[in-house]
Design a protein around this motif. Structure first.
Motif: not given
Length: 364
Positions: A214-235
């Protein structure tokens, strides 16, 4: 001529063995439909009572301080009611009061920060605290479920939606694998696990529906979407490695070749998860259910896999030929893993029987 002793109780009495007679007979559990009706009655009674109270205290929502106090009182009353509850009606009534109190407590935070990441972090802390202290299986499951949703919303504000799903899978796996390590907390761990499992199904369903946070564009983006996907996959891959390691440890310590094969399979699942979101979570939950013999986890894992395959089939960025080849490769991989595990278990069984036979021969 003496009478024969026919009963075990008479024999023990003559042998001077004292028997402790039970003071009360054990009560039979109620059928599921009776408990469902009692739960519905509890929610209905609580909603009528809350509606009657709300008509007289509308001003509560106008003052953040009063809202915080009344919400805290409702949660405290729910805690006291759960401590004394002996029926499903009272338990679900207390849950309804607690949810109403949580809304009143969250109202001042929403007015202070707005609908932002800070609000969801506060709600996450509140749900974690309630999941720890509330003496109710139903309430703990509900708090764990709401905590997973609050975590997803908080991380979605910084572009980390896949990380939230990976964290939920990892925590879910750690809870179920260590279920029996703390005997006093088994019921609480089971309740948290069920709540997180429900949260995982909802989060995956939201991801497959194409609705972003809902609020994806309201905060500061910590990392890019590509790295976020791989971080979730790593977990998720870390959770899958823990499940496979636990399954191997139940039989014997795996050899080096088996460990390499295990890590290779985890890496392959991680790569497939990048192109087929949710595939790794489904495999992890399914194997976790097989490892601990839990039918709910196995069914949820199958459901997650079906959702992942269905979502991948309707992915428009890849042609049907590539999708078919990918599904063919995935099916061949699963069948190969099944065959390898079946042969490994058969060899272990034959080796164990051979060692037992040699031991018996040496004894003779």
């Amino acid at each position: 001529m003496s009478q024969p002793i026919n009963t075990l109780k008479q024999q023990l009495t003559l042998a001077s063995v004292s028997l402790n007679e039970p003071s009360s007979t054990a009560s039979l559990p109620s059928p599921w439909f009776v408990r469902a009706l009692q739960a519905f009655s509890g929610w209905l009674a609580a909603l009528f009572l809350l509606g009657f109270i709300a008509t007289g205290v509308v001003f509560v929502m106008e003052s953040p301080l009063v809202s915080l106090v009344v919400g805290s009182l409702l949660m405290g009353g729910a805690f006291a009611l759960l401590r004394a509850a002996r029926s499903d009606v009272l338990e679900h009534m207390a849950l309804a009061f607690s949810l109403a109190g949580q809304i009143l407590v969250a109202w001042p935070a929403a007015e202070m920060w707005g609908v932002s990441a800070n609000l969801w972090w506060v709600l996450l802390a509140l749900q974690c605290a309630l999941a720890l202290v509330m003496p109710s299986q139903v309430h703990r499951s509900m708090s764990a479920f709401l905590a997973s949703l609050a975590l997803a919303m908080a991380l979605a504000a910084h572009g980390l939606e896949p990380v939230a799903i990976g964290l939920v899978v990892l925590v879910l796996t750690l809870l179920w694998l260590n279920e029996c390590r703390w005997p006093g907390w088994i019921s609480a761990i089971q309740a948290w696990g069920v709540g997180l499992l429900a949260g995982l199904l909802v989060l995956q369903g939201q991801a497959y529906s194409g609705q972003r946070g809902w609020f994806l564009d309201l905060g500061v983006q910590w990392i890019g979407p590509w790295l976020a996907n791989w971080l979730g996959i790593a977990l998720v891959a870390l959770a899958l490695s823990g499940v496979i390691h636990q399954a191997f440890r139940q039989h014997s310590q795996p050899a080096i070749a088996q460990r390499l094969a295990m890590y290779g399979a985890v890496a392959l699942v991680a790569v497939l998860s990048f192109y087929m979101p949710g595939f790794g979570a489904g495999v992890t939950v399914l194997l976790l259910g097989f490892a601990i013999g839990h039918w709910l986890l196995m069914g949820s894992g199958v459901l997650l896999l079906l959702m992942a395959v269905s979502s991948y089939y309707y992915w428009l960025d890849v042609t049907l030929l590539m999708k078919s080849l990918m599904l063919l490769a995935m099916g061949a991989l699963l069948l190969t893993l099944r065959l390898a595990l079946k042969r490994w278990l058969l060899n272990r069984w034959l080796t164990l029987n051979k060692s037992v036979a040699v031991g018996d021969a040496n004894e003779q």
